[in-house]
Enzyme design. Sequence first.
Site, PDB file in Angstrom:
ATOM      1  N   TYR A   1       0.864  -1.179   0.000  1.00 41.39           N
ATOM      2  CA  TYR A   1       0.000   0.000   0.000  1.00 41.39           C
ATOM      3  C   TYR A   1       0.897   1.223   0.000  1.00 41.39           C
ATOM      4  O   TYR A   1       1.868   1.295   0.749  1.00 41.39           O
ATOM      5  CB  TYR A   1      -0.873  -0.028   1.259  1.00 41.39           C
ATOM      6  CG  TYR A   1      -1.756   1.177   1.453  1.00 41.39           C
ATOM      7  CD1 TYR A   1      -2.910   1.346   0.704  1.00 41.39           C
ATOM      8  CD2 TYR A   1      -1.446   2.140   2.417  1.00 41.39           C
ATOM      9  CE1 TYR A   1      -3.743   2.446   0.901  1.00 41.39           C
ATOM     10  CE2 TYR A   1      -2.271   3.238   2.614  1.00 41.39           C
ATOM     11  CZ  TYR A   1      -3.414   3.388   1.856  1.00 41.39           C
ATOM     12  OH  TYR A   1      -4.231   4.472   2.063  1.00 41.39           O
TER      13      TYR A   1
ATOM     14  N   ASP B   1       9.344   2.723  -0.430  1.00 43.53           N
ATOM     15  CA  ASP B   1       8.338   3.415   0.370  1.00 43.53           C
ATOM     16  C   ASP B   1       8.621   3.072   1.833  1.00 43.53           C
ATOM     17  O   ASP B   1       8.255   2.007   2.326  1.00 43.53           O
ATOM     18  CB  ASP B   1       6.937   2.964  -0.056  1.00 43.53           C
ATOM     19  CG  ASP B   1       5.844   3.652   0.755  1.00 43.53           C
ATOM     20  OD1 ASP B   1       6.164   4.240   1.813  1.00 43.53           O
ATOM     21  OD2 ASP B   1       4.680   3.592   0.335  1.00 43.53           O
TER      22      ASP B   1
ATOM     23  N   LYS C   1       5.139   9.421   8.841  1.00 38.90           N
ATOM     24  CA  LYS C   1       4.957   8.980  10.234  1.00 38.90           C
ATOM     25  C   LYS C   1       5.986   9.612  11.181  1.00 38.90           C
ATOM     26  O   LYS C   1       5.809  10.721  11.622  1.00 38.90           O
ATOM     27  CB  LYS C   1       5.027   7.453  10.334  1.00 38.90           C
ATOM     28  CG  LYS C   1       4.253   6.718   9.234  1.00 38.90           C
ATOM     29  CD  LYS C   1       2.916   6.238   9.652  1.00 38.90           C
ATOM     30  CE  LYS C   1       2.269   5.404   8.564  1.00 38.90           C
ATOM     31  NZ  LYS C   1       0.836   5.368   8.609  1.00 38.90           N
TER      32      LYS C   1
HETATM   33  N1  HOZ Z   1      -3.478   3.294   6.200  1.00 35.29           N
HETATM   34  C1  HOZ Z   1      -3.058   3.727   7.475  1.00 35.29           C
HETATM   35  C2  HOZ Z   1      -2.178   2.723   8.132  1.00 35.29           C
HETATM   36  N2  HOZ Z   1      -1.393   1.915   7.304  1.00 35.29           N
HETATM   37  C3  HOZ Z   1      -4.241   4.016   8.345  1.00 35.29           C
HETATM   38  C4  HOZ Z   1      -4.227   5.416   8.776  1.00 35.29           C
HETATM   39  C5  HOZ Z   1      -5.330   5.783   9.763  1.00 35.29           C
HETATM   40  O1  HOZ Z   1      -6.412   5.211   9.695  1.00 35.29           O
HETATM   41  O2  HOZ Z   1      -5.115   6.644  10.594  1.00 35.29           O
END
Ligand code: HOZ
Length: 423
Positions: free
Chosen positions: A144, A239, A267
């Site tokens: 992802y 990534d 992050k």
């Molecule tokens: N796709 C995000 C974690 N891999 C989720 C982010 C969120 O829901 O805060």
Amino acid sequence: MIRTKSIEAFQEAVKYIPGGVNSPVRALKAVGESPLFIERAKGVTLTDIDGNQFTDFCLSWGVFILGHSHPEVLNQVGQAILRGTSYGIPTLQETALAKLVNRFIPTMERVRFVNSGTEAVMSAIRLARGYTGRNLIVKFVGCYHGHVDHLLVAAGSGVATMGASSSAGVPDSFVAHTACLPFNDKAAVEELFSKRGHEIAAVIVEPVPANMGVVPARDGFLQFLREVTRAYGALLIFDEVITGFRLTAGGAQKLFGIAPDLTTVGKIVGGGFPAAAFGGRADIMRLLAPEGPVYQAGTLSGNPVAMSAGIATLGILSQEGIYDTLNQKAEAFINGLRQVLAPKGVIVNSVGNMFTPFFTEGEVRNFDDVKRSDTVRFGKFFRHMLAGGVYFSPSQFETNFISIAHTEEVLVKVIDVASRFNG
Ligand code: HOZ
């Protein structure tokens, strides 16, 4: 455990916010729960609006490697806010954080700050296409890379959690230049490169896929990607939005000794604020506007408050031995978890301080293996841990994180809660 206030808050939220949340996985739908509404967090403890406390292993999806509300980060952020919160004009903090990023991850010779991991990836892909003059992007099933249209193909994270392999609203023509291959499958990569290698702008990969749960690369797969991209003049993009500053100071690329052409981070680099970055070889980054023809911009990019949080966080992470201590503690904990969960038919995949329990037999090497995991049992496990005061990441297709703030005492208690799972 009484959660009346959270339940009421959710009922109110859904009236105004689609699904009551601003990012789908937070709805806890996939684990048969109603979301927690959080009032505050400190260290590894989340406190919800009903006053319940939980030991947090989601840590804002990997942001808080130092734990929540680290005093030094809050101090620097507080000082930054008093000087103003955004100018849309350069500040010294941007260069200071760019220098730190480069010191931690030397392949990021030049760094551009953006507001989210999605934006970092979107920009890196545009740059890769601008640099190579090619269109085709290769990604891997279950990886992802944010919710940018052309990468929402067979994606992990929330896309997998919601049971969709792609997203409505993405025209087929938008994904026509995206090739999606199975992770850890050298033969599939080789075949595509032998047929279309000179059309490929870049291969993008999570060097440790974490958005289908943790699935480590095997048998020199990443090294192979480095070699094949180089041979065909394509770029390799790591990534590292999740793994950057997480597995080692230098991210996964340092752990595996592989230098990508471009890297995305997020992050941790924003220290809890909306900041991310992409960067890489100076000769590629030079193509970005205003130096070059590849356009990229943002009103809040390089925001001074977010930069200060990032500087404070990376400053603390510069301390000698901090990653060794963290990873040793994580190894002991994850092994303990494995021991209590193995007899219940659960395997725990991990790399360093990131881990995911899978409810399946046999190895989990790619997204097909991940999909064998019993998500109903995963939901039961999540609810069992929650009832025991432990907040794990609320999806089979995500990762849990250990921070420097998790004490051994707390970790032992968490293993004890896990050992009582009998679902
Ligand atoms: N796709 C995000 C974690 N891999 C989720 C982010 C969120 O829901 O805060």
